[in-house]
Motif scaffolding. Structure first.
Motif, PDB file in Angstrom:
ATOM      1  N   MET A 284      31.625 -34.440 -71.339  1.00  0.00           N
ATOM      2  CA  MET A 284      30.648 -33.281 -71.844  1.00  0.00           C
ATOM      3  C   MET A 284      31.440 -31.972 -71.111  1.00  0.00           C
ATOM      4  O   MET A 284      31.612 -31.918 -69.871  1.00  0.00           O
ATOM      5  CB  MET A 284      29.281 -33.472 -71.237  1.00  0.00           C
ATOM      6  N   LEU A 285      31.668 -30.952 -71.931  1.00  0.00           N
ATOM      7  CA  LEU A 285      32.533 -29.787 -71.329  1.00  0.00           C
ATOM      8  C   LEU A 285      31.231 -29.034 -70.817  1.00  0.00           C
ATOM      9  O   LEU A 285      30.068 -29.034 -71.186  1.00  0.00           O
ATOM     10  CB  LEU A 285      33.013 -29.173 -72.434  1.00  0.00           C
ATOM     11  N   PHE A 286      31.613 -28.194 -69.865  1.00  0.00           N
ATOM     12  CA  PHE A 286      30.412 -27.249 -69.245  1.00  0.00           C
ATOM     13  C   PHE A 286      30.165 -26.108 -69.937  1.00  0.00           C
ATOM     14  O   PHE A 286      30.993 -25.237 -69.848  1.00  0.00           O
ATOM     15  CB  PHE A 286      31.005 -27.012 -67.804  1.00  0.00           C
ATOM     16  N   ARG A 287      29.193 -25.964 -70.759  1.00  0.00           N
ATOM     17  CA  ARG A 287      28.693 -24.754 -71.802  1.00  0.00           C
ATOM     18  C   ARG A 287      27.239 -24.674 -70.942  1.00  0.00           C
ATOM     19  O   ARG A 287      26.544 -25.652 -70.594  1.00  0.00           O
ATOM     20  CB  ARG A 287      28.588 -25.202 -72.978  1.00  0.00           C
ATOM     21  N   SER A 288      26.938 -23.291 -71.074  1.00  0.00           N
ATOM     22  CA  SER A 288      25.528 -23.111 -70.816  1.00  0.00           C
ATOM     23  C   SER A 288      24.391 -23.577 -71.749  1.00  0.00           C
ATOM     24  O   SER A 288      24.793 -23.761 -72.868  1.00  0.00           O
ATOM     25  CB  SER A 288      25.430 -21.531 -70.718  1.00  0.00           C
ATOM     26  N   PHE A 289      23.410 -23.965 -71.159  1.00  0.00           N
ATOM     27  CA  PHE A 289      22.191 -24.286 -71.940  1.00  0.00           C
ATOM     28  C   PHE A 289      20.837 -24.038 -71.258  1.00  0.00           C
ATOM     29  O   PHE A 289      20.902 -23.603 -70.312  1.00  0.00           O
ATOM     30  CB  PHE A 289      22.394 -26.058 -72.191  1.00  0.00           C
ATOM     31  N   ASP A 290      19.873 -24.440 -71.854  1.00  0.00           N
ATOM     32  CA  ASP A 290      18.464 -24.344 -71.413  1.00  0.00           C
ATOM     33  C   ASP A 290      18.070 -25.366 -70.751  1.00  0.00           C
ATOM     34  O   ASP A 290      17.610 -26.277 -71.389  1.00  0.00           O
ATOM     35  CB  ASP A 290      17.519 -23.762 -72.704  1.00  0.00           C
ATOM     36  N   SER A 291      18.227 -25.287 -69.321  1.00  0.00           N
ATOM     37  CA  SER A 291      18.105 -26.448 -68.439  1.00  0.00           C
ATOM     38  C   SER A 291      16.380 -26.745 -68.493  1.00  0.00           C
ATOM     39  O   SER A 291      16.108 -27.848 -68.391  1.00  0.00           O
ATOM     40  CB  SER A 291      18.614 -25.917 -67.010  1.00  0.00           C
TER      41      SER A 291
ATOM     42  N   PRO B  25      21.788 -32.898 -61.734  1.00  0.00           N
ATOM     43  CA  PRO B  25      21.545 -31.589 -60.830  1.00  0.00           C
ATOM     44  C   PRO B  25      22.849 -31.035 -60.806  1.00  0.00           C
ATOM     45  O   PRO B  25      22.947 -29.780 -61.053  1.00  0.00           O
ATOM     46  CB  PRO B  25      21.513 -32.294 -59.534  1.00  0.00           C
ATOM     47  N   PHE B  26      24.070 -31.824 -60.861  1.00  0.00           N
ATOM     48  CA  PHE B  26      25.331 -30.986 -60.959  1.00  0.00           C
ATOM     49  C   PHE B  26      25.245 -30.308 -62.311  1.00  0.00           C
ATOM     50  O   PHE B  26      26.036 -29.038 -62.460  1.00  0.00           O
ATOM     51  CB  PHE B  26      26.622 -31.850 -60.530  1.00  0.00           C
ATOM     52  N   LEU B  27      25.299 -31.026 -63.317  1.00  0.00           N
ATOM     53  CA  LEU B  27      25.170 -30.465 -64.654  1.00  0.00           C
ATOM     54  C   LEU B  27      24.300 -29.109 -64.752  1.00  0.00           C
ATOM     55  O   LEU B  27      24.942 -28.300 -65.176  1.00  0.00           O
ATOM     56  CB  LEU B  27      24.709 -31.470 -65.852  1.00  0.00           C
ATOM     57  N   LYS B  28      23.218 -29.233 -64.321  1.00  0.00           N
ATOM     58  CA  LYS B  28      22.238 -28.141 -64.341  1.00  0.00           C
ATOM     59  C   LYS B  28      22.998 -26.914 -63.645  1.00  0.00           C
ATOM     60  O   LYS B  28      22.743 -25.810 -63.991  1.00  0.00           O
ATOM     61  CB  LYS B  28      20.859 -28.596 -63.875  1.00  0.00           C
ATOM     62  N   ALA B  29      23.544 -27.357 -62.618  1.00  0.00           N
ATOM     63  CA  ALA B  29      24.005 -25.926 -61.468  1.00  0.00           C
ATOM     64  C   ALA B  29      25.012 -25.676 -62.031  1.00  0.00           C
ATOM     65  O   ALA B  29      25.201 -24.366 -61.960  1.00  0.00           O
ATOM     66  CB  ALA B  29      24.238 -26.774 -60.175  1.00  0.00           C
ATOM     67  N   PHE B  30      26.133 -26.208 -62.899  1.00  0.00           N
ATOM     68  CA  PHE B  30      27.434 -25.693 -63.139  1.00  0.00           C
ATOM     69  C   PHE B  30      27.576 -25.357 -64.551  1.00  0.00           C
ATOM     70  O   PHE B  30      28.527 -24.699 -64.949  1.00  0.00           O
ATOM     71  CB  PHE B  30      28.507 -26.439 -62.456  1.00  0.00           C
ATOM     72  N   ALA B  31      26.502 -25.742 -65.495  1.00  0.00           N
ATOM     73  CA  ALA B  31      26.816 -25.438 -66.776  1.00  0.00           C
ATOM     74  C   ALA B  31      25.721 -24.069 -67.095  1.00  0.00           C
ATOM     75  O   ALA B  31      24.763 -24.334 -67.520  1.00  0.00           O
ATOM     76  CB  ALA B  31      26.246 -26.636 -67.926  1.00  0.00           C
TER      77      ALA B  31
ATOM     78  N   THR C  93      35.176 -32.230 -67.639  1.00  0.00           N
ATOM     79  CA  THR C  93      34.174 -32.873 -67.865  1.00  0.00           C
ATOM     80  C   THR C  93      33.041 -33.388 -66.931  1.00  0.00           C
ATOM     81  O   THR C  93      33.801 -33.146 -65.886  1.00  0.00           O
ATOM     82  CB  THR C  93      34.576 -33.762 -68.951  1.00  0.00           C
ATOM     83  N   LEU C  94      32.132 -33.422 -66.911  1.00  0.00           N
ATOM     84  CA  LEU C  94      31.241 -34.076 -65.971  1.00  0.00           C
ATOM     85  C   LEU C  94      31.885 -35.350 -65.675  1.00  0.00           C
ATOM     86  O   LEU C  94      31.722 -35.727 -64.588  1.00  0.00           O
ATOM     87  CB  LEU C  94      29.739 -34.367 -66.749  1.00  0.00           C
ATOM     88  N   LYS C  95      32.420 -36.072 -66.511  1.00  0.00           N
ATOM     89  CA  LYS C  95      33.023 -37.503 -66.094  1.00  0.00           C
ATOM     90  C   LYS C  95      34.055 -37.094 -65.239  1.00  0.00           C
ATOM     91  O   LYS C  95      34.131 -38.014 -64.235  1.00  0.00           O
ATOM     92  CB  LYS C  95      33.500 -38.249 -67.457  1.00  0.00           C
ATOM     93  N   MET C  96      34.896 -36.115 -65.025  1.00  0.00           N
ATOM     94  CA  MET C  96      35.961 -36.016 -64.349  1.00  0.00           C
ATOM     95  C   MET C  96      35.240 -35.501 -63.035  1.00  0.00           C
ATOM     96  O   MET C  96      35.837 -35.993 -61.622  1.00  0.00           O
ATOM     97  CB  MET C  96      36.763 -34.634 -64.703  1.00  0.00           C
ATOM     98  N   MET C  97      34.247 -34.694 -63.011  1.00  0.00           N
ATOM     99  CA  MET C  97      33.632 -34.376 -61.670  1.00  0.00           C
ATOM    100  C   MET C  97      33.101 -35.639 -60.954  1.00  0.00           C
ATOM    101  O   MET C  97      32.989 -35.516 -59.709  1.00  0.00           O
ATOM    102  CB  MET C  97      32.734 -33.175 -61.990  1.00  0.00           C
ATOM    103  N   LEU C  98      32.495 -36.504 -61.782  1.00  0.00           N
ATOM    104  CA  LEU C  98      31.731 -37.670 -60.947  1.00  0.00           C
ATOM    105  C   LEU C  98      32.855 -38.588 -60.452  1.00  0.00           C
ATOM    106  O   LEU C  98      32.689 -39.121 -59.618  1.00  0.00           O
ATOM    107  CB  LEU C  98      30.819 -38.362 -62.016  1.00  0.00           C
TER     108      LEU C  98
END
Length: 200
Positions: free
Chosen positions: A1-8, A56-62, A90-95
């Motif tokens: 999952m690449l970090f793109r903005s979305f409606d959290s 939480p991290f996905l919400k913070a940085f996407a 990606t999220l997998k990389m950050m985890l």
């Protein structure tokens, strides 16, 4: 999952709705004839719970507010080098880099990024407000004087006040040079307006 903005908010609502549906399914399938289906429902519930831990991290940085400098900051705090270009992380990389051990850091950076973005948007909205305004003059004794000076002064007073509030915020540092230039422009226009008033 690449970090793109979305409606959290929308995604959190979906997660909560899915979790409630799955919980209901587990209860409904709690009989010997439906054990296989109940097992699938339990696996789905576990998948949702696992995602909520990562959320939480996905919400913070996407977020559109998070820029390259914020990514640089989080990697500096983690004490590791970026594993790819920021836009390809990606999220997998950050985890895998144990980002969940730095919850306070990424939440602090994300909060600062959002506030910085809000201030910058406010300042650029002010600049846009000036685009339709026209500076017309009338001559008096061969001297051009501004027309509609009262309306212009109202804009100036309001925008100078807003700009100074932005400048006083600790979150304006990444673009403080732009803020200072904008404030100087407004102050210059204000002085022109005052001079025009004196000539009336």
């Amino acid at each position: 999952m690449l970090f793109r903005s979305f409606d959290s908010t929308e995604i959190e609502g979906m997660l909560d709705a899915w979790y409630k549906i799955v919980y209901k399914m587990i209860k409904e399938f709690d009989n010997d004839n439906m054990r296989a289906v109940q097992k699938i429902a339990k696996e789905l519930r576990q998948a949702i719970e696992d995602f909520k831990v990562r959320w939480p991290f996905l919400k913070a940085f996407a977020s559109e507010s998070v820029l390259d400098r914020h990514w640089e900051d989080i990697f500096t705090r983690m004490g590791v080098k970026p594993m790819a270009e920021f836009k390809k992380i990606t999220l997998k990389m950050m985890l895998a880099a144990n980002i969940q051990e730095f919850t306070n850091d990424f939440e602090e950076i994300s909060t600062a990024a959002a506030k910085q973005n809000g201030l910058l948007r406010s300042m650029r909205a002010m600049k846009k407000d000036w685009e339709p305004l026209e500076f017309l003059t009338n001559e008096r004794n061969g001297v051009p004087l501004l027309r509609g000076i009262d309306d212009i002064q109202t804009y100036l007073d309001d925008h100078i006040s807003k700009t100074q509030a932005i400048r006083s915020s600790p979150f304006c540092k990444p673009f403080e040079e732009e803020v200072h230039k904008w404030e100087a422009t407004l102050m210059y226009l204000q002085e022109i307006g005052r001079a025009s008033c004196r000539e009336r």
